[in-house]
Write an enzyme that holds these catalytic residues in place. Structure first.
Site, PDB file in Angstrom:
ATOM      1  N   THR A  33       0.862  -1.182   0.000  1.00 52.67           N
ATOM      2  CA  THR A  33       0.000   0.000   0.000  1.00 52.67           C
ATOM      3  C   THR A  33       0.896   1.228   0.000  1.00 52.67           C
ATOM      4  OG1 THR A  33      -1.850  -1.023   1.111  1.00 52.67           O
ATOM      5  CG2 THR A  33      -1.551   1.324   1.534  1.00 52.67           C
ATOM      6  N   ARG A  70     -14.369  -6.392   0.095  1.00 54.35           N
ATOM      7  CA  ARG A  70     -13.706  -5.999   1.337  1.00 54.35           C
ATOM      8  C   ARG A  70     -13.100  -4.597   1.182  1.00 54.35           C
ATOM      9  NH1 ARG A  70      -8.278  -4.350   2.757  1.00 54.35           N
ATOM     10  NH2 ARG A  70      -7.928  -4.881   4.931  1.00 54.35           N
ATOM     11  N   VAL A  71     -13.295  -3.760   2.183  1.00 57.80           N
ATOM     12  CA  VAL A  71     -12.680  -2.432   2.203  1.00 57.80           C
ATOM     13  C   VAL A  71     -11.875  -2.313   3.489  1.00 57.80           C
ATOM     14  CG1 VAL A  71     -13.134   0.048   2.335  1.00 57.80           C
ATOM     15  CG2 VAL A  71     -14.502  -1.382   0.806  1.00 57.80           C
ATOM     16  N   GLY A  72     -10.638  -1.848   3.383  1.00 54.83           N
ATOM     17  CA  GLY A  72      -9.785  -1.710   4.565  1.00 54.83           C
ATOM     18  C   GLY A  72      -9.812  -0.299   5.125  1.00 54.83           C
ATOM     19  N   THR A 130      -0.410   2.120   7.273  1.00 54.54           N
ATOM     20  CA  THR A 130      -0.388   0.939   6.409  1.00 54.54           C
ATOM     21  C   THR A 130      -0.329  -0.279   7.311  1.00 54.54           C
ATOM     22  OG1 THR A 130       0.791  -0.236   4.653  1.00 54.54           O
ATOM     23  CG2 THR A 130       2.143   1.093   6.140  1.00 54.54           C
ATOM     24  N   GLY A 131      -0.790  -1.417   6.787  1.00 59.13           N
ATOM     25  CA  GLY A 131      -0.815  -2.636   7.592  1.00 59.13           C
ATOM     26  C   GLY A 131      -2.172  -3.297   7.452  1.00 59.13           C
ATOM     27  N   GLY A 188      -5.703  -3.627   7.643  1.00 59.27           N
ATOM     28  CA  GLY A 188      -6.697  -2.568   7.798  1.00 59.27           C
ATOM     29  C   GLY A 188      -7.739  -2.824   8.861  1.00 59.27           C
TER      30      GLY A 188
HETATM   31  N1  ASP Z   1      -4.058  -1.047   5.028  1.00 59.93           N
HETATM   32  C1  ASP Z   1      -4.296  -1.702   3.768  1.00 59.93           C
HETATM   33  C2  ASP Z   1      -5.621  -2.419   3.823  1.00 59.93           C
HETATM   34  O1  ASP Z   1      -5.927  -3.010   4.824  1.00 59.93           O
HETATM   35  C3  ASP Z   1      -3.245  -2.683   3.386  1.00 59.93           C
HETATM   36  C4  ASP Z   1      -1.815  -2.231   3.566  1.00 59.93           C
HETATM   37  O2  ASP Z   1      -1.564  -1.188   4.147  1.00 59.93           O
HETATM   38  O3  ASP Z   1      -0.906  -2.933   3.099  1.00 59.93           O
HETATM   39  O4  ASP Z   1      -6.320  -2.460   2.827  1.00 59.93           O
END
Ligand code: ASP
Length: 310
Positions: free
Chosen positions: A177, A205-207, A228-229, A231
């Site tokens: 991301t 799916r929505v993060g 980021t990470g 979600g």
């Molecule tokens: N935060 C993003 C999500 O959950 C993924 C990511 O940051 O790698 O969609």
């Protein structure tokens, strides 16, 4: 439960700047994998493009948008051209952007077939009274503004829910991301992010990335944050707003980030990384995943880019 987590011990990069010195921070995701040479150079390109705009008096909002645009375009990250497929084989993307003076924000979720979701997010902010558009109607909105298309390259898979529900998403496995935070000469901050989501997601799916206060937040009275990470955890703890609230109470960026990420790990076993830029110019890059590809530049020397900030 998914990744090997570690608690943040200290800040990665921090610096103090005089008021209204421009600065830009970008990231290319948090997870396990080391950053590739190509990704490092993609982050440097994004820093150069965004910082030069700031240097010429451009707004933090434009710097964030344009830096993210470079990363979406590169195809090297899980955003824009490089976005992952959902379990039905379709690429659906999310993005958001926020400006800290007016607290205006815009976002799109589950858009398909456009090259730059971040541009669509800014258009939602600037041309409508709304904050978020979703799904095919968000894609239609982007088409109305003739935003650059991206070839769909989807492989429609006819998986039943029985099968899809057994494919649990692999947290922390892959990352990519993208996000950015900036401060311009006027002292205004902005934050933005763009993603193709996480591995093995259910269709629809929505993060956290398009959710204001979760993946992104910006307020001149505190600062700008891009997350980021995984979600789901970031949403449940409204992490970006939580970090900004701590900045507003006087916490330093590194301390605010460390405390909130620590809570994320200990309370709900979350996994994340963050860019935190206080409105006074102090900043921190911190992650509780093994790695986070990120960098920053304030115009002095060369941009700094790395994948470990602890
Ligand atoms: N935060 C993003 C999500 O959950 C993924 C990511 O940051 O790698 O969609």
């Amino acid at each position: 439960p998914h990744a090997k987590f570690c608690l943040p011990a200290r800040s990665g990069s921090s610096a103090e700047l005089k008021p209204a010195n421009p600065i830009l921070l970008v990231h290319g995701g948090a997870g396990r994998r080391p950053m590739t040479v190509a990704q490092a150079s993609g982050l440097r390109d994004a820093l150069r493009v965004g910082y030069h705009l700031l240097d010429r008096g451009g707004s933090a909002l434009t710097a964030v948008e344009q830096a993210i645009r470079v990363l979406e375009q590169s195809g090297l990250f899980n955003a824009g051209a490089g976005s992952r497929l959902q379990l039905d084989g379709v690429r659906r993307m999310d993005a958001s952007i926020m400006e800290g003076d007016s607290l205006r924000a815009g976002a799109v979720a589950s858009v398909e077939g456009i090259a730059h979701p971040i541009v669509a997010a800014r258009l939602v902010m600037e041309t409508t009274d709304h904050v978020m558009l979703v799904g095919p109607l968000a894609t239609k909105f982007a088409r109305y503004f003739k935003l650059e298309r991206h070839p769909l390259r989807t492989i429609r898979r006819r998986l039943s829910y029985d099968v899809m529900l057994t494919r649990k998403s692999l947290a922390g496995e892959r990352h990519g991301t993208v996000g950015a935070v900036a401060r311009d000469r006027s002292g205004t901050v902005a934050a933005g992010a763009s993603t193709g989501g996480i591995d093995r997601m259910l269709p629809g799916r929505v993060g956290d990335t398009p959710l204001i206060g979760c993946g992104v937040y910006a307020d001149n009275q505190s600062g700008a944050v891009a997350m980021t990470g995984i979600g789901e955890g970031i949403i449940r703890m409204a992490v970006a707003k939580e970090i900004c609230d701590r900045l507003a109470q006087g916490a330093f960026p590194a301390a605010a980030a460390r405390q909130v990420l620590k809570n994320l790990v200990t309370r709900i076993q979350g996994a994340a990384g963050t860019l935190v830029l206080a409105s006074d110019g102090r900043f921190s890059i911190l992650h509780v995943t093994p790695r986070m590809s990120a960098g920053w530049w304030d115009g002095k020397g060369e941009p700094t880019v790395g994948d470990r900030f602890q």
